[in-house]
Design a protein around this motif. Sequence first.
Motif, PDB file in Angstrom:
ATOM      1  N   THR A 173       2.053  11.179 -10.530  1.00  0.00           N
ATOM      2  CA  THR A 173       1.249  12.405 -10.579  1.00  0.00           C
ATOM      3  C   THR A 173       2.160  13.624 -10.666  1.00  0.00           C
ATOM      4  OG1 THR A 173      -0.471  11.359  -9.251  1.00  0.00           O
ATOM      5  CG2 THR A 173      -0.501  13.757  -9.355  1.00  0.00           C
ATOM      6  N   ASP A 222       2.492   1.625  -3.385  1.00  0.00           N
ATOM      7  CA  ASP A 222       1.489   2.066  -4.357  1.00  0.00           C
ATOM      8  C   ASP A 222       1.232   3.562  -4.226  1.00  0.00           C
ATOM      9  OD1 ASP A 222      -0.629   1.717  -6.336  1.00  0.00           O
ATOM     10  OD2 ASP A 222      -2.011   1.998  -4.640  1.00  0.00           O
ATOM     11  N   PHE A 223       1.104   4.027  -2.992  1.00  0.00           N
ATOM     12  CA  PHE A 223       0.871   5.456  -2.767  1.00  0.00           C
ATOM     13  C   PHE A 223       2.048   6.286  -3.275  1.00  0.00           C
ATOM     14  CE2 PHE A 223       1.510   9.194  -0.064  1.00  0.00           C
ATOM     15  CZ  PHE A 223       0.342   9.893  -0.352  1.00  0.00           C
ATOM     16  N   LEU A 224       3.276   5.853  -2.941  1.00  0.00           N
ATOM     17  CA  LEU A 224       4.454   6.613  -3.360  1.00  0.00           C
ATOM     18  C   LEU A 224       4.612   6.646  -4.880  1.00  0.00           C
ATOM     19  CD1 LEU A 224       7.056   5.533  -0.660  1.00  0.00           C
ATOM     20  CD2 LEU A 224       5.841   7.714  -0.843  1.00  0.00           C
ATOM     21  N   GLY A 228       2.220   6.286  -7.042  1.00  0.00           N
ATOM     22  CA  GLY A 228       1.126   7.114  -7.558  1.00  0.00           C
ATOM     23  C   GLY A 228       1.431   8.594  -7.444  1.00  0.00           C
ATOM     24  N   GLN A 229       1.959   8.986  -6.286  1.00  0.00           N
ATOM     25  CA  GLN A 229       2.331  10.391  -6.105  1.00  0.00           C
ATOM     26  C   GLN A 229       3.460  10.788  -7.050  1.00  0.00           C
ATOM     27  OE1 GLN A 229       0.865  12.753  -4.167  1.00  0.00           O
ATOM     28  NE2 GLN A 229      -0.678  11.170  -3.823  1.00  0.00           N
ATOM     29  N   GLY A 283       0.820  -1.215   0.000  1.00  0.00           N
ATOM     30  CA  GLY A 283       0.000   0.000   0.000  1.00  0.00           C
ATOM     31  C   GLY A 283       0.849   1.257   0.000  1.00  0.00           C
ATOM     32  N   VAL A 284       1.903   1.273   0.818  1.00  0.00           N
ATOM     33  CA  VAL A 284       2.795   2.440   0.870  1.00  0.00           C
ATOM     34  C   VAL A 284       3.502   2.630  -0.467  1.00  0.00           C
ATOM     35  CG1 VAL A 284       4.925   3.315   1.924  1.00  0.00           C
ATOM     36  CG2 VAL A 284       3.097   2.417   3.370  1.00  0.00           C
TER      37      VAL A 284
END
Length: 97
Positions: free
Chosen positions: A74, A66-68, A70-71, A63-64
């Motif tokens: 972006t 994936d978030f990183l 994604g950021q 999850g971490v």
Amino acid sequence: MANEVAKTANKKDKKPNLFARIGRFFKDVVGELKKLTWPTGKELAKYTATVLAFIVLFAVVIGVLDFLFGQGFTLLGSLAGKSGDSTALADAFLGMI
């Protein structure tokens, strides 16, 4: 005499019928299961807790990441419109931290 030897050899080469083979298979399975050492209730609870802990740990790690990612994508996408600004990437990266 030679015919008797040939007949005996043919009988030995014959397989037992299907149902006899299936019955022997299950008899062997039961025999092997009796040889097993099953875990106690405490051991089973310990092993289950260990597996669940690793599942949660790896779910958090994924999850971490994936978030990183994604950021990061972006951020790269927002910088794609800006051209010639060499400090924009550094500013955006420092702003993310």
